[in-house]
Design an enzyme around this catalytic site. Structure first.
Site, PDB file in Angstrom:
ATOM      1  N   PHE A 147       0.865  -1.190   0.000  1.00 51.25           N
ATOM      2  CA  PHE A 147       0.000   0.000   0.000  1.00 51.25           C
ATOM      3  C   PHE A 147       0.894   1.229   0.000  1.00 51.25           C
ATOM      4  O   PHE A 147       1.612   1.485   0.959  1.00 51.25           O
ATOM      5  CB  PHE A 147      -0.965   0.050   1.184  1.00 51.25           C
ATOM      6  CG  PHE A 147      -1.866   1.242   1.072  1.00 51.25           C
ATOM      7  CD1 PHE A 147      -3.003   1.201   0.276  1.00 51.25           C
ATOM      8  CD2 PHE A 147      -1.553   2.445   1.692  1.00 51.25           C
ATOM      9  CE1 PHE A 147      -3.814   2.315   0.106  1.00 51.25           C
ATOM     10  CE2 PHE A 147      -2.354   3.573   1.527  1.00 51.25           C
ATOM     11  CZ  PHE A 147      -3.484   3.504   0.738  1.00 51.25           C
ATOM     12  N   ASP A 203       9.224   2.927   2.330  1.00 51.31           N
ATOM     13  CA  ASP A 203       8.018   3.697   2.610  1.00 51.31           C
ATOM     14  C   ASP A 203       7.725   3.541   4.098  1.00 51.31           C
ATOM     15  O   ASP A 203       7.152   2.542   4.534  1.00 51.31           O
ATOM     16  CB  ASP A 203       6.854   3.202   1.750  1.00 51.31           C
ATOM     17  CG  ASP A 203       5.554   3.973   2.020  1.00 51.31           C
ATOM     18  OD1 ASP A 203       5.492   4.681   3.045  1.00 51.31           O
ATOM     19  OD2 ASP A 203       4.613   3.842   1.222  1.00 51.31           O
ATOM     20  N   LYS A 229       2.137  10.963   7.153  1.00 50.25           N
ATOM     21  CA  LYS A 229       1.270  10.714   8.305  1.00 50.25           C
ATOM     22  C   LYS A 229       1.703  11.471   9.568  1.00 50.25           C
ATOM     23  O   LYS A 229       1.436  12.644   9.694  1.00 50.25           O
ATOM     24  CB  LYS A 229       1.123   9.209   8.523  1.00 50.25           C
ATOM     25  CG  LYS A 229       0.314   8.574   7.360  1.00 50.25           C
ATOM     26  CD  LYS A 229      -0.396   7.297   7.719  1.00 50.25           C
ATOM     27  CE  LYS A 229      -1.421   6.928   6.652  1.00 50.25           C
ATOM     28  NZ  LYS A 229      -0.996   5.899   5.707  1.00 50.25           N
TER      29      LYS A 229
HETATM   30  C1  LIG Z   1      -1.105   6.013   4.228  1.00 57.00           C
HETATM   31  C2  LIG Z   1       0.021   5.475   3.439  1.00 57.00           C
HETATM   32  C3  LIG Z   1       0.367   6.042   2.194  1.00 57.00           C
HETATM   33  C4  LIG Z   1      -0.431   7.119   1.542  1.00 57.00           C
HETATM   34  O1  LIG Z   1      -0.511   8.274   2.295  1.00 57.00           O
HETATM   35  P1  LIG Z   1      -1.646   9.361   1.976  1.00 57.00           P
HETATM   36  O2  LIG Z   1      -1.303  10.518   2.843  1.00 57.00           O
HETATM   37  O3  LIG Z   1      -2.956   8.729   2.315  1.00 57.00           O
HETATM   38  O4  LIG Z   1      -1.545   9.669   0.519  1.00 57.00           O
HETATM   39  C5  LIG Z   1       1.481   5.523   1.555  1.00 57.00           C
HETATM   40  N1  LIG Z   1       2.197   4.521   2.082  1.00 57.00           N
HETATM   41  C6  LIG Z   1       1.886   3.955   3.263  1.00 57.00           C
HETATM   42  C7  LIG Z   1       2.749   2.849   3.808  1.00 57.00           C
HETATM   43  C8  LIG Z   1       0.777   4.394   3.972  1.00 57.00           C
HETATM   44  O5  LIG Z   1       0.442   3.810   5.126  1.00 57.00           O
END
Ligand SMILES: *Cc1c(COP(=O)(O)O)cnc(C)c1O
Length: 403
Positions: free
Chosen positions: A141, A226, A255
């Site tokens: 994700f 990420d 986040k």
């Molecule tokens: C939430 C998330 C994203 C995307 O972030 P947004 O601010 O919703 O665009 C990307 N990678 C990971 C691992 C996430 O948990």
């Protein structure tokens, strides 16, 4: 309009149904607790998917935001502003990197990492124009943009949104051999979550990150971590990669970097990588704005003490020990690290959604993922007493469902 039903009815009628929220309408929050429009209190055990690691209304973050709000909020990057240098140096130091590139949302930061890796591939590695490929993981994700959903293996996220961006190779998560097999001369990066959050808090086998790091170094490929959900204290370290002492070439952050106040994201890397971006080649009107930087600077300062990481580690032990005690009583397995858990519920007992709804009736807000998993990620500021109470509520819910 005052009742929960009214708020929900209007929201559902006038907004796209791209989420399936629990039926609670929140109007206030402090620390780990939220209050709904009917005055009911709930313990927040999701923390905005780890955006609220430091709790709701954290006094240090709120006062930094308020001070900045009254002084300067936006300049665009056409000019410098007085919060920016501290942000760039502070986040660079926190990640041990030379340079940062700020954006707003997580998906934008991932897109940034993809662009930087491709450009690095062409300019530094010498890949032929238009030929770069990036290796990504099954069940990843990374956000919702068209390029990112192009390599999602989740049918809901992916299907119906083509044509898809080429240049990605999907391999099994947790297997270094799988990465090795698909590497070719045009591979510029491996993009992975050091713990897969949305997939259900999947922790890769021990040594995996180290081996990916070694492979990337040997093959002259960038390792992109990420850490949007796993980073900034959640796992008991500043970054989930720290658990194996691994340093990726590019950190992708978001986040919690925005302190639960504003969207703030960024990538950080050394100059040999991030130096490939020159004026006009990438940007964002709001990226690195004064309010975002002031909030992020408070977050970076708080992480600098190590206090939140230690707290997540200690409370995480309490949480995981208690959760393990529920195995066999409606819980099949528990995964996770630090103050972060993916709990697989016995599907013959209830779905993750049913458990989340029952937990809500007990005053605990959590979120299901992938059918039978419930995810717990309370704010790191939660008290041990509240944490234990939340897990007791889960035990009570499972006992009720078993009746
Ligand atoms: C939430 C998330 C994203 C995307 O972030 P947004 O601010 O919703 O665009 C990307 N990678 C990971 C691992 C996430 O948990």
């Amino acid at each position: 309009m005052t009742s929960t039903d009214d708020f929900i009815e209007l929201s559902e009628r006038r907004s796209a149904h791209n989420y399936h929220p629990l039926p609670v309408v929140i109007s206030e929050a402090q620390g780990a607790w939220v209050v709904d429009v009917e005055g009911r209190r709930f313990l927040d055990c999701l923390s905005g998917y780890s955006s609220l690691n430091f709790g709701h209304g954290n006094p240090k973050i709120i006062s930094a935001a308020q001070e900045q709000l009254s002084r300067l909020t936006l300049t665009s990057r056409a000019f410098f502003h007085d919060q920016f240098a501290t942000f760039a140096a502070g986040l660079g130091d926190l990640t041990g990197k030379d340079m940062v590139l700020p954006m707003n949302t997580g998906a934008e930061a991932v897109e940034t990492a993809i662009k930087v890796a491709r450009k690095w591939g062409y300019e530094v590695k010498g890949v032929a124009a238009g030929q770069a490929n990036i290796i990504v993981m099954e069940d990843n994700f990374h956000g919702r943009t068209t390029t990112i959903v192009s390599f999602s293996t989740d049918p809901d996220a992916h299907d119906g949104f083509g044509p898809y961006t080429p240049g990605f190779k999907v391999v099994k998560y947790g297997s270094v051999e799988a990465i090795h097999e698909v590497i070719d001369a045009n591979t510029v990066a491996v993009l992975l979550e050091p713990i897969q959050g949305e997939a259900g808090v999947l922790v890769p086998p021990d040594g995996y990150l180290t081996q990916v790091r070694e492979l990337c170094t040997a093959e002259n490929i960038l390792m992109i971590a990420d850490e949007i959900q796993s980073g900034l204290g959640r796992t008991g370290d500043t970054f989930a990669c720290d658990h194996e002492g691994v340093v990726p070439d590019i950190y992708v952050l978001g986040k919690a970097l925005g302190g639960g106040v504003v969207p703030v994201s960024a990538i950080t890397a050394n100059e040999d990588v991030l130096g490939v971006i020159r004026p006009g080649q990438h940007g964002s009107t709001f990226g690195g704005n004064p309010l975002a930087c002031a909030v992020a600077n408070a977050v970076i300062e708080m992480l600098g003490t190590g206090e939140y990481q230690a707290r997540a580690r200690e409370l995480g032990e309490v949480m995981h020990e208690r959760l393990r005690g529920l195995i066999g009583q409606g819980v099949v397995t528990v995964r996770g690290r630090g103050l972060w858990a993916g709990i697989d519920i016995d599907p013959s007992l209830a779905s993750g959604r049913e458990v989340s709804k029952a937990l809500m009736a007990h005053g605990v807000l959590a979120k299901d993922t992938h059918g039978s998993t419930v995810r717990l990620a309370p704010p790191i500021v939660i008290s041990e007493e509240d944490l234990v109470w939340a897990i007791d509520q889960l035990g009570a819910v499972l006992a009720e469902l078993a009746e």
